[in-house]
Design a protein around this motif. Structure first.
Motif, short mmCIF file in Angstrom:
data_model
loop_
_atom_site.label_atom_id
_atom_site.label_comp_id
_atom_site.label_asym_id
_atom_site.label_seq_id
_atom_site.Cartn_x
_atom_site.Cartn_y
_atom_site.Cartn_z
N ALA A 200 0.72 -1.23 -0.01
CA ALA A 200 0.06 0.18 0.07
C ALA A 200 0.95 1.27 -0.11
O ALA A 200 1.78 1.34 0.49
N VAL A 201 0.49 2.12 -0.86
CA VAL A 201 1.17 3.39 -0.66
C VAL A 201 -0.05 4.63 -0.81
O VAL A 201 -0.71 4.87 -1.84
N LEU A 202 0.01 5.11 0.31
CA LEU A 202 -1.27 6.00 0.60
C LEU A 202 -0.82 7.45 0.69
O LEU A 202 0.09 8.06 1.51
N THR A 203 -1.86 8.29 -0.07
CA THR A 203 -1.54 9.98 0.24
C THR A 203 -2.77 10.45 0.66
O THR A 203 -3.79 9.88 0.99
N ALA A 204 -2.75 11.64 0.95
CA ALA A 204 -3.86 12.49 1.48
C ALA A 204 -5.12 12.10 0.60
O ALA A 204 -6.33 12.04 1.45
N LEU B 35 -1.80 3.81 10.56
CA LEU B 35 -1.82 2.34 10.83
C LEU B 35 -3.03 1.83 10.53
O LEU B 35 -3.17 0.72 9.90
N CYS B 36 -4.05 2.48 10.81
CA CYS B 36 -5.51 1.78 10.37
C CYS B 36 -5.81 1.89 8.89
O CYS B 36 -6.55 1.06 8.37
N LEU B 37 -5.30 3.06 8.47
CA LEU B 37 -5.49 3.26 7.00
C LEU B 37 -4.86 2.27 6.37
O LEU B 37 -5.62 1.66 5.26
N LEU B 38 -3.81 1.91 6.68
CA LEU B 38 -2.75 1.04 6.11
C LEU B 38 -3.38 -0.58 6.02
O LEU B 38 -3.48 -1.41 5.33
N ALA B 39 -3.85 -0.77 7.30
CA ALA B 39 -4.63 -2.13 7.63
C ALA B 39 -5.94 -2.31 6.81
O ALA B 39 -6.15 -3.48 6.18
#
Lengths: 301, 767
Positions: free
Chosen positions: B73-77, B252-256
């Motif tokens: 996962a690679v997350l941005t705003a 952490l929660c976003l990635l999970a």
């Protein structure tokens, strides 16, 4: 990433003959910090801490030869602490007991930090380093080995195997300034060595230049100033400075002039320049008039 | 007044030095900290942070990160499904920066990968095209500078106007004082584990100070209902305020949730320095006016705090710094302006002492200056003005509780001085320590004194309640009490105290604590503000009493009497008259008893437009006398001894009180002589324990507890006051006063650096 654990110097040198050579890991107290900060991402590692020969030392003909794997803790214990008291004093200022158990004098040399605690001592003792490779062994004076901040003359295929210097040798003092009373990187440090037989003084400064520096103008000045008390210089005689306190002030000035400090987050250049002057004067005073009965360069527990 | 060594008759219950249940496991390395968590199939998270204190993000390309094998996962705003921002009081801080970054270390991208190193490399591979901007770093400029955030640059300005504006005193002293940015320097870096749940929610195991306020912020950013976000307390490696704000929780929660797999994160020490708030740097101007007898007539003050890039708890910190700007003294007339502003420096928020620390450094320097101007002994000046029960503060609040200020001053001042001077100390105990720098003839000893105070609990009308449940049942080997409470154990000892309270109230020998979790019980409030002993201790005590009441009812039924004629003592319900008795075990054979209570402190009120109001629940006071040795030429300092006396209400666990006193003094000494986050144009220069120095054993003074003053606080469970913060507040000014005494230098800034002493300009008075 590969890790090779060498058990002997020839085995290590053979591993270092690879192209590209692996990076040498000894105590890991500098190496692993760089890895943890992602400033260093080694592809191949040669671990040398299991090479028994590197952890040994010999004394002969007035020379001490310390294997590169000798730890700070070893330096703190007799008889090494008595043979090289300033080195023991410097070792005491390195990190915590855990770090002193792991860190080695060879690592301190190869890291070549301007703040390396043992380096001013080795510089003041005119130490030489032995560098070995599959091609053979060469010896360099320390001043030629230390090239700049974290730069030394070791080739990637070489292993620093030992450091040699005269021991026992004269009277020695190592003094280090830090913003904390222990476990601190030097803001400034000095080592002063006095040979009572010749009246010669050697001064080395740490953390006030790209490498540890000798304060040669101050040394030359002191050669003119030192006067033994009593009939002639002996191992235990006290010395005076011909011009007394004025001479001490001149030494401070010359030492401050020899320093090439920078401003950084640990201190200002102005404070470092000031501090090395104060420290050299204090170390010198301790060496000129050793307290009767006091073991020279006694290491605080 | 008592001393710590007073023998106690009881071996259980409140008042004894019960050992910590987690003490031995922690020392043996067997305690599970949040960094030790594990789940099958878990991924590792990493956050990419801004290298700039102020920049526009022109372009963000996550493609190169995805190209790395093992990246999940690679997350941005753009990937934040709920509210884009969070915050303790004002949600002004982006979960991930979108267009601009406002401080060095601000999160920009969150990555999950199979291996922590892969995650780090992937984050490093993200291309971020920054346009660096000139950072706003001077808090004075920030007041009028163009806003660097849509909410503006002033987090809060408040003004206290008290008494007669025309009142004047004959003797006037004035000064400006500065406090550098201190870090909490906890040992356990931010870490946690988020596990996606089958209901579409998430379970987060995290080291924090306040599970429920984290939960609320995380749920809002995830766009999930509260019940789908469950926070569970993981082993906390110290806090001191630095875990009051959300740091990695949302990431952490976003990635999970994005990967459908458990995700763990353990920050490096460097990242840790960038991901929690610090103590507010302060610039404080004070003018004191007194009459010839040394009675304070008026104080004028201006307090300016640098809040850094985001609000955090700035609005509450400035409230304290302003309200306590004049110290624990009777000040009939005062005008205080308090400002806390936004800059491009790292965000600042809660740290032990919370605004009272900065104020105390300034007002105690002023009290010494005033004593000198009056030709008065500094301790006598303090005694002459010391607050006591019934006095009115500059906020107009009358002190209804205990205020034994004179007692703590007298006790600390009267403690024996160290028996040995620098001339007789071993080398390593002199300034410079292991570096052997000192020459005894150039070491000068100095003694300094300070007293400080702080509010307990949250203020200004906030109802910071705590909920607790106590269940009493018959286990195989006798009665067992189970306490459920969301109070975060961060090292302060609630886990010990909750047991002691159950022992005291129920007479049980076996007490267990359920793991704190938002899924089990309501909020306990924050482990901060010296509040958990009072609030959650109070909740546990009340729940115990409710359970005890049910026990008495049961016994009354069985004995055919009235519950009012029965008492619970020594593991049995006994009749007040007569010999009737039923053991607790017998009574529990009928079934378990369980009670849940919510404990509230007395209501407070907001400050009005003149800064007046009954805003605080209660106050705690402490005094410190410091003895230092100073190397006059090198400016190195050794703090030799700190004698202290503290207003504690009542000692519930003497060993834990001593632990708080010693730990608080360590942090106070650290701020006095070494601890500072060094900033250069908004850039942190020392984000490591190599360069952010905290005291070692060789820097820690002998601590002499002259007195623990026990004047029970009305309304406080067992009469006990919180003890965690006062030791940090006046220890710093006491040390600096001692250095002033040794050197004759004004020293208006902490930490005092060696150069401040050694290179003091020739115009300064020299020893």
């Amino acid at each position: 990433m590969t890790v090779t654990v060498a058990r002997s110097v020839p085995e290590a040198l053979q591993a270092l003959a690879a192209d590209p050579p692996p990076e040498v890991l000894a105590g890991g107290t500098d190496f692993m910090v760089e890895v943890n900060f992602a400033r260093r991402r080694p592809e191949a590692i040669l671990a040398v801490s299991r090479i028994d020969a590197l952890g040994q030392w010999q004394q002969s003909d007035g020379q001490l030869r310390l294997g590169a794997g000798v730890t700070y803790t070893q330096l703190l214990e007799p008889p090494l602490a008595e043979l090289a008291p300033a080195l023991a004093q410097a070792a005491r200022t390195v990190g915590s007991p855990q770090i002193r158990n792991a860190g080695t004098i060879g690592g301190n040399l190869v890291t070549a930090s301007p703040a390396g605690d043992t380096l001013p001592v080795l510089l003041a003792l005119d130490a030489e380093v032995e560098l070995a490779s599959a091609q053979g062994t060469r010896t360099l004076p320390l001043e030629a080995f230390l090239l700049g901040p974290k730069r030394c003359a070791r080739r990637p295929d070489e292993l620093l195997v030992a450091v040699r210097f005269p021991a026992p040798f004269g009277r020695q003092e190592f003094v280090k300034v830090g913003t904390r009373n222990a476990m601190v990187i030097a803001v400034a440090s000095v080592c002063v060595v006095l040979d009572p037989g010749t009246g010669q003084v050697r001064i080395a400064l740490g953390s006030v230049g790209p490498t540890p520096l000798r304060a040669r103008a101050a040394e030359a000045y002191l050669a003119e100033q030192l006067v033994p008390q009593g009939t002639g210089p002996t191992a235990t005689s006290a010395f005076e400075l011909r011009d007394g306190d004025a001479a001490l002030a001149e030494v401070r000035r010359l030492v401050a002039e020899a320093a090439q400090p920078i401003d950084d987050h640990r201190s200002s250049a102005a404070y470092r320049r000031h501090a090395v002057g104060v420290c050299v004067a204090r170390a010198l005073e301790r060496l000129l008039r050793p307290a009767p009965g006091a073991a020279l360069g006694e290491v605080a527990a | 007044m008592t001393v710590l060594e007073r023998p106690r008759r009881a071996t259980r219950g409140v008042g004894v030095s019960a050992p910590r249940p987690d003490g031995v496991p922690k020392v043996r390395g067997q305690f599970q900290f949040s960094s030790d968590l594990f789940a099958e199939g878990m991924l590792w998270g990493h956050v990419l942070r801004s290298p700039h204190p102020s920049a526009r993000i022109r372009r963000l390309d996550v493609g190169p990160a995805w190209a790395i094998d093992g990246v999940r996962a690679v997350l941005t705003a753009a990937d934040v499904p709920g509210a884009p921002t969070y915050g303790l009081e004002i949600p002004d801080q982006p979960v991930l920066a979108a267009d601009v970054v406002r401080y060095m270390g601000e999160p920009v991208v969150a990555v999950a990968a199979d291996h922590p190193e892969t995650a780090r490399r992937a984050a490093a591979a993200v291309l971020v095209d920054y346009e660096p901007l000139d950072p706003l770093v001077d808090p004075e400029d920030a007041i009028s500078a163009p806003p660097i955030h849509p909410d503006g640059n002033v987090f809060r300005h408040l003004r206290i106007e008290h008494g007669d504006p025309e009142a004047r005193g004959e003797v006037v002293v004035e000064g400006t004082y500065e406090v550098g940015m201190q870090d909490q320097a906890f040992m356990g870096p931010e870490s946690g584990l988020a596990v996606p749940a089958e209901d579409g929610g998430v379970d987060l195991y995290i080291a924090t100070q306040w599970l429920h306020v984290d939960r609320d912020q995380v749920a809002r950013c995830l766009g999930l209902p509260l019940e789908k976000v469950r926070l569970h307390l993981a082993g906390v490696g110290g806090a001191f305020g630095a875990r009051e704000d959300v740091s990695i929780q949302v990431h952490l929660c976003l990635l999970a949730l994005a990967t459908g797999r458990p995700v763990k994160m353990v920050l490096s020490r460097e990242d840790s320095f960038f991901s929690h708030v610090h103590r507010h740097p302060a610039r404080i101007w004070l003018r004191h006016q007194a009459d010839r007898q040394g009675r304070l007539v008026r104080v004028d003050a201006r307090v300016l705090l640098d809040g850094g890039a985001y609000a955090s708890s700035s609005t509450a910190v400035i409230s304290n710094a302003t309200a306590f700007a004049t110290g624990p003294y009777r000040v009939p007339n005062a005008t205080v302006d308090g400002w806390v502003v936004r800059t491009n420096n790292p965000p600042c928020g809660a740290m032990r002492g919370f605004g009272a620390v900065q104020a105390c450094f300034a007002y105690e320097a002023q009290m010494d200056k005033l004593a000198a101007a009056l030709g008065m002994d500094p301790v006598q000046l303090r005694l002459a003005n010391a607050l006591r029960h019934g006095d009115t503060l500059i906020t107009g609040q009358r002190i209804e509780g205990s205020a034994p200020v004179a007692q703590v001053i007298e006790a600390a001042a009267g403690a024996p001085l160290p028996a040995v001077g620098p001339e007789a100390l071993p080398d390593v105990a002199l300034p410079g320590g292991a570096g052997r720098t000192a020459t005894r003839s150039r070491v000068r000893r100095g003694v300094g004194f300070a007293v400080g105070y702080k509010n307990l609990m949250y203020s200004e009308g906030f109802d910071d309640a705590s909920e607790a449940r106590v269940r009493l049942e018959l286990a195989e080997d006798g009665p067992l009490a189970t306490v459920t409470c969301a109070a975060a154990e961060v090292g302060q000892g609630f886990v010990t105290l909750a047991r002691q309270i159950c022992e005291e109230e129920l007479g049980v020998e076996r007490v267990v604590l359920a793991p704190p979790s938002t899924a089990r019980i309501g909020s306990a409030g924050s482990t901060s503000a010296s509040r958990q002993t009072w609030m959650s201790g109070g909740a546990v005590a009340e729940a115990c009493r409710a359970v005890a009441g049910r026990l008495l009812e049961r016994a009354a039924r069985r004995l055919g009497t009235d519950p009012g004629r029965l008492v619970l003592a020594e593991g049995a319900v006994q009749a007040l008259e007569g010999a009737d008795a039923l053991s607790v075990a017998e009574l529990l054979a009928e079934g378990p008893l369980e009670e849940t209570v919510t404990f509230h402190h007395r209501q407070t009120e907001p400050l009005d437009e003149r800064g007046q109001g009954d805003a605080h629940v209660a106050f705690a006071f402490a005094a410190h006398r410091a003895v230092v040795d100073v190397d006059l030429d090198l400016g190195l300092v050794k703090v030799v001894q700190i004698a202290t006396a503290q207003d504690v209400g009542r000692v519930l666990n003497p060993l834990q009180v001593l632990g708080q006193i010693e730990g608080g003094i360590a942090q106070g000494v650290g701020l006095a002589v070494m601890e500072e986050i060094v900033l250069d144009q908004g850039r942190v220069r020392n984000p490591s324990f190599t360069d952010y120095l905290i005291p070692t054993a060789l820097d820690m003074p002998d601590v002499a507890v002259a007195a623990l003053v026990e004047e029970p606080e009305p309304g406080a469970p067992f009469g006990a006051k919180g003890v965690g913060e006062p030791p940090t507040i006046s220890s710093t000014p006491a040390v600096v006063a001692a250095i002033r005494a040794a050197t004759g230098l004004p020293l208006t800034r902490v930490p005092v650096r060696p150069a401040d002493i050694a290179l003091a300009t020739p115009g300064d008075p020299r020893p």
